[in-house]
Write an enzyme that holds these catalytic residues in place. Sequence first.
Site, PDB file in Angstrom:
ATOM      1  N   LYS A  71       0.830  -1.211   0.000  1.00 24.90           N
ATOM      2  CA  LYS A  71       0.000   0.000   0.000  1.00 24.90           C
ATOM      3  C   LYS A  71       0.856   1.250   0.000  1.00 24.90           C
ATOM      4  O   LYS A  71       0.499   2.251  -0.616  1.00 24.90           O
ATOM      5  CB  LYS A  71      -0.956   0.004   1.198  1.00 24.90           C
ATOM      6  CG  LYS A  71      -2.106  -0.958   1.012  1.00 24.90           C
ATOM      7  CD  LYS A  71      -3.175  -0.763   2.057  1.00 24.90           C
ATOM      8  CE  LYS A  71      -4.323  -1.733   1.842  1.00 24.90           C
ATOM      9  NZ  LYS A  71      -5.253  -1.788   2.947  1.00 24.90           N
TER      10      LYS A  71
ATOM     11  N   LYS B 212     -11.045  -5.521  -4.578  1.00 28.12           N
ATOM     12  CA  LYS B 212     -11.884  -4.418  -5.063  1.00 28.12           C
ATOM     13  C   LYS B 212     -11.038  -3.232  -5.533  1.00 28.12           C
ATOM     14  O   LYS B 212     -11.515  -2.376  -6.250  1.00 28.12           O
ATOM     15  CB  LYS B 212     -12.855  -3.979  -3.970  1.00 28.12           C
ATOM     16  CG  LYS B 212     -12.166  -3.588  -2.673  1.00 28.12           C
ATOM     17  CD  LYS B 212     -13.068  -3.779  -1.458  1.00 28.12           C
ATOM     18  CE  LYS B 212     -12.249  -3.759  -0.181  1.00 28.12           C
ATOM     19  NZ  LYS B 212     -12.852  -4.386   0.954  1.00 28.12           N
TER      20      LYS B 212
ATOM     21  N   LYS C 177      -4.539 -11.933  -5.831  1.00 28.34           N
ATOM     22  CA  LYS C 177      -5.836 -12.133  -5.174  1.00 28.34           C
ATOM     23  C   LYS C 177      -6.908 -11.225  -5.777  1.00 28.34           C
ATOM     24  O   LYS C 177      -6.594 -10.139  -6.293  1.00 28.34           O
ATOM     25  CB  LYS C 177      -5.723 -11.925  -3.654  1.00 28.34           C
ATOM     26  CG  LYS C 177      -5.696 -10.498  -3.205  1.00 28.34           C
ATOM     27  CD  LYS C 177      -5.978 -10.362  -1.710  1.00 28.34           C
ATOM     28  CE  LYS C 177      -6.027  -8.871  -1.399  1.00 28.34           C
ATOM     29  NZ  LYS C 177      -6.339  -8.491  -0.068  1.00 28.34           N
TER      30      LYS C 177
HETATM   31  P1  TYM Z   1     -10.601  -6.668   4.426  1.00 24.79           P
HETATM   32  O1  TYM Z   1     -11.664  -5.723   4.806  1.00 24.79           O
HETATM   33  O2  TYM Z   1      -9.628  -6.269   3.371  1.00 24.79           O
HETATM   34  O3  TYM Z   1     -11.242  -8.036   3.976  1.00 24.79           O
HETATM   35  C1  TYM Z   1     -12.261  -8.660   4.742  1.00 24.79           C
HETATM   36  C2  TYM Z   1     -12.017 -10.160   4.770  1.00 24.79           C
HETATM   37  O4  TYM Z   1     -12.027 -10.689   3.446  1.00 24.79           O
HETATM   38  C3  TYM Z   1     -10.865 -11.483   3.234  1.00 24.79           C
HETATM   39  N1  TYM Z   1     -10.504 -11.408   1.803  1.00 24.79           N
HETATM   40  C4  TYM Z   1     -10.338 -12.483   1.010  1.00 24.79           C
HETATM   41  N2  TYM Z   1     -10.437 -13.796   1.252  1.00 24.79           N
HETATM   42  C5  TYM Z   1     -10.209 -14.634   0.214  1.00 24.79           C
HETATM   43  N3  TYM Z   1      -9.905 -14.207  -1.045  1.00 24.79           N
HETATM   44  C6  TYM Z   1      -9.792 -12.894  -1.332  1.00 24.79           C
HETATM   45  N4  TYM Z   1      -9.508 -12.501  -2.576  1.00 24.79           N
HETATM   46  C7  TYM Z   1     -10.016 -11.962  -0.275  1.00 24.79           C
HETATM   47  N5  TYM Z   1      -9.996 -10.601  -0.203  1.00 24.79           N
HETATM   48  C8  TYM Z   1     -10.290 -10.288   1.082  1.00 24.79           C
HETATM   49  C9  TYM Z   1      -9.820 -10.854   4.141  1.00 24.79           C
HETATM   50  O5  TYM Z   1      -8.766 -11.744   4.425  1.00 24.79           O
HETATM   51  C10 TYM Z   1     -10.627 -10.523   5.362  1.00 24.79           C
HETATM   52  O6  TYM Z   1     -10.763 -11.643   6.204  1.00 24.79           O
HETATM   53  N6  TYM Z   1      -7.409  -6.052   8.238  1.00 24.79           N
HETATM   54  C11 TYM Z   1      -8.645  -6.690   7.816  1.00 24.79           C
HETATM   55  C12 TYM Z   1      -9.849  -6.204   8.619  1.00 24.79           C
HETATM   56  C13 TYM Z   1      -9.683  -6.341  10.088  1.00 24.79           C
HETATM   57  C14 TYM Z   1      -9.745  -7.550  10.845  1.00 24.79           C
HETATM   58  C15 TYM Z   1      -9.578  -7.163  12.196  1.00 24.79           C
HETATM   59  C16 TYM Z   1      -9.936  -8.888  10.492  1.00 24.79           C
HETATM   60  C17 TYM Z   1      -9.498  -5.311  10.979  1.00 24.79           C
HETATM   61  N7  TYM Z   1      -9.421  -5.808  12.230  1.00 24.79           N
HETATM   62  C18 TYM Z   1      -9.581  -8.108  13.235  1.00 24.79           C
HETATM   63  C19 TYM Z   1      -9.934  -9.838  11.532  1.00 24.79           C
HETATM   64  C20 TYM Z   1      -9.746  -9.447  12.871  1.00 24.79           C
HETATM   65  C21 TYM Z   1      -8.908  -6.335   6.360  1.00 24.79           C
HETATM   66  O7  TYM Z   1      -8.400  -5.360   5.858  1.00 24.79           O
HETATM   67  O8  TYM Z   1      -9.811  -7.138   5.735  1.00 24.79           O
END
Ligand code: TYM
Length: 331
Positions: free
Chosen positions: A115, A200, A197
Amino acid sequence: MNDNKKVVLSLVQPSGELTIGNYLGAIKNFKKFQDQYKCYFAVADMHSITVPQVPKDLRRRTKEVLALFLASGLDPEKSTLFIQSQVEEHVQLAWVLDSISYMGQLSRMTQFKQKSQKSEENLNAALFTYPVLMAADILLYQTDLVPVGEDQTQHMELARDLAIRFNHKYSDTFKIPEAFIDKEMGKIYSLKNPEIKMSKSDPDKNSYILLIDDENTIKKKIRGAVTDDCRNFAYSDEQKGLKNLINIYHSFTKKPIDDIVREYSGENYSTFKDDLGIVICENLLPIQKKYNEILSDKNYLEKIYNEGRQKAKYEARKTLSKVYRKVGFLK
Ligand code: TYM
């Protein structure tokens, strides 16, 4: 709620529209836990401001993610559903955890590196300390299990490291959490490049399927997905594009992978893709319908996140009080 139950927690950022990667990798798994575990699922709006946001869009998308949780089968009677910024204890704990986080470890976080390369002009400190806030999200609730996609592995390791470090320095305080990552669905790949991966933030809109894409768009995007020239219907790392599509099919239908391969062997890829488009629509359209109904009921949504906030705060406060006492803050 029974306090002997194990705790499950996960958050999702409202930074853009969600894709089927978010759904299959994380959200779809959430509801599996709610009967047996004490569950917390939240919208990570504080994480989202590490990249520029339009405030009114952030507010709208925060509610949309909550509506999507509900439409995907999360039951507010069973799971605590809340908004991260409404439970101040998250940042309060994050600050304490910052004090035991090493700059070196944070600078090795792959997501930070990626990022920060993308947005040199907006390199803010929050982007750097983001994984510490994520650790606070998890540790506040004495979490056992965190269902996430594979991209969160490194952040999960940091959360564990910080819990162990704090316990060692100040005495036992935090439970050591574990990631729950689905073997096949932990990483859903881009439809245009099966090496990266599905995301969005990909500039190519045809590389991902949004949870709110309409029927024609979904079918069109699947038809246009990159496969290969092998013409052999197999589930293999040599045919990553096809493997990704088979994984998606498997996740939506729960059909064993071997059965899917057997069923389509000898068929054209296009037959499989057409069927996959139908399968995705059959699963997503009912969710979309519910989602739109929930979103149109603002009072209901407000009630859910206000109640969630109270329940989450109660638990978060317990851990934070312990932490404050241990580090030497006055009562
Ligand atoms: P975020 O918001 O980017 O994504 C939400 C969840 O979706 C999963 N994910 C995927 N899984 C499989 N294939 C993909 N292409 C794919 N893209 C996204 C992510 O792994 C995630 O589980 N940092 C985290 C949010 C967060 C969080 C937390 C998660 C903040 N605090 C505490 C767990 C516990 C994030 O940016 O996810």
